[in-house]
Scaffold this active site. Structure first.
Site, PDB file in Angstrom:
ATOM      1  N   ASP A  40       0.869  -1.167   0.000  1.00 57.05           N
ATOM      2  CA  ASP A  40       0.000   0.000   0.000  1.00 57.05           C
ATOM      3  C   ASP A  40       0.913   1.225   0.000  1.00 57.05           C
ATOM      4  O   ASP A  40       2.058   1.134   0.416  1.00 57.05           O
ATOM      5  CB  ASP A  40      -0.864  -0.053   1.274  1.00 57.05           C
ATOM      6  CG  ASP A  40      -1.531   1.261   1.592  1.00 57.05           C
ATOM      7  OD1 ASP A  40      -2.181   1.806   0.688  1.00 57.05           O
ATOM      8  OD2 ASP A  40      -1.402   1.735   2.731  1.00 57.05           O
ATOM      9  N   ASP A  88      -1.764  -0.559   6.057  1.00 56.24           N
ATOM     10  CA  ASP A  88      -2.078   0.048   7.352  1.00 56.24           C
ATOM     11  C   ASP A  88      -3.545   0.392   7.520  1.00 56.24           C
ATOM     12  O   ASP A  88      -4.015   0.567   8.639  1.00 56.24           O
ATOM     13  CB  ASP A  88      -1.272   1.337   7.526  1.00 56.24           C
ATOM     14  CG  ASP A  88      -1.772   2.421   6.597  1.00 56.24           C
ATOM     15  OD1 ASP A  88      -1.986   2.118   5.401  1.00 56.24           O
ATOM     16  OD2 ASP A  88      -1.986   3.551   7.048  1.00 56.24           O
ATOM     17  N   ASP A 110      -7.141  -1.596   3.531  1.00 59.14           N
ATOM     18  CA  ASP A 110      -6.191  -2.670   3.228  1.00 59.14           C
ATOM     19  C   ASP A 110      -6.604  -3.991   3.866  1.00 59.14           C
ATOM     20  O   ASP A 110      -6.037  -5.040   3.549  1.00 59.14           O
ATOM     21  CB  ASP A 110      -4.791  -2.306   3.743  1.00 59.14           C
ATOM     22  CG  ASP A 110      -4.245  -1.066   3.072  1.00 59.14           C
ATOM     23  OD1 ASP A 110      -4.431  -0.928   1.851  1.00 59.14           O
ATOM     24  OD2 ASP A 110      -3.649  -0.233   3.769  1.00 59.14           O
TER      25      ASP A 110
END
Ligand code: ADP
Ligand code: MG
Length: 250
Positions: A9, A209, A213
């Site tokens: 990410d 995080d 996600d």
């Protein structure tokens, strides 16, 4: 069965997760203070990482926020709210296009330049009128490039997955040494990227995080959540990363 692919990410993971407002461009006839005021008012109803940055910037100005009602968050797009019959919206270019707003050419030029340097453009609108543009920038973590190089030396291919805009994502990818970038995607599409790699026979790690996600962290063969991340990311991961270096806490 070692990992052959790691999906990263961007926001809050490769970046520090501390975005700040770095520039404000009002539309013709408007003011920076006015753009910031209405943007903060809209973000007061949001839990998105960008929201805190807009609110912090406006607090320095000190004017009380106009009161809005009917807050709606649109994942991967932005937020909207009403003041009586007047609708206010804040978010990315896709959101504005879908709502039928036309972005002024001179502001599009600014947005393009800022995105090429890793900034995230956020647009402010009132009904069908664009009031201005804010740029938010989240510094890239000092150790991101080294961590990615270390994975690549192990023969692991590193891929970026982000809801952020294409140009911003490419600028950050270039800075940290990632070649493959999936940008402007929704949380369930992050999961689909991982599932597709698994279909090809890869063992896939995912580092993230955010709330957005969590599905991807659960899908991955090994999910790594940042210790600084949201609870739902940590709960859906196998391993939590803590500290300045990449220490592993199972
Ligand atoms: P990611 O964390 O991967 O960047 P998100 O889906 O949370 O993905 O956000 C994607 C994009 O949607 C953001 O980059 C931004 O352009 C827009 N967006 C979503 N929510 C907001 C918000 N509250 N304020 C401003 N922009 C937002
Ligand atoms: Mg994130």
């Amino acid at each position: 069965s070692t990992l052959t692919q790691v999906v990263d990410d961007k926001t809050g993971t490769l970046n520090e997760g501390r975005p700040a407002v770095t520039a404000i461009f009002p539309a013709a006839g408007g003011s920076e203070a006015e753009v910031l005021l209405w943007a903060a008012s809209l973000e007061s109803g949001s839990e998105h990482p960008l929201a805190a940055a807009v609110l912090a910037a406006q607090q320095q100005d000190g004017r009380p926020l106009p009161v809005l009602e009917d807050f709606t968050a649109i994942p991967g797009r932005g937020v909207r709210a009403q003041q009586g019959k007047v609708g206010y919206l804040l978010g990315n270019d896709h959101f504005f296009a879908e709502q039928g707003l036309v972005l002024p050419g001179e502001l599009v030029t600014e947005a393009t330049q800022q995105a090429a340097q890793g900034g995230t453009p956020v647009w402010l609108g009132r009904d069908l009128e664009v009031l201005g543009l804010l740029i938010l920038k989240d510094p890239v973590r000092r150790d991101s490039a080294a961590a990615i190089a270390a994975l690549q030396r192990l023969g692991i291919e590193v891929v970026m997955c982000t809801g952020d805009n294409r140009a911003t994502a490419l600028a950050v990818a270039r800075e940290v040494g990632i070649g493959t970038v999936h940008s402007e995607i929704l949380p369930e599409e992050k999961l689909a990227v991982i599932a597709a790699l698994q279909q090809q026979g890869h063992k896939v790690g995912m580092v993230g995080d955010g709330v957005n996600d969590a599905p991807a962290l659960a899908q991955a063969d090994t999910g790594f959540a940042l210790g600084s991340g949201t609870d739902v990311a940590i709960e859906n991961a196998d391993i939590t990363l803590t500290g300045d270096s990449l220490q592993l806490v199972a």
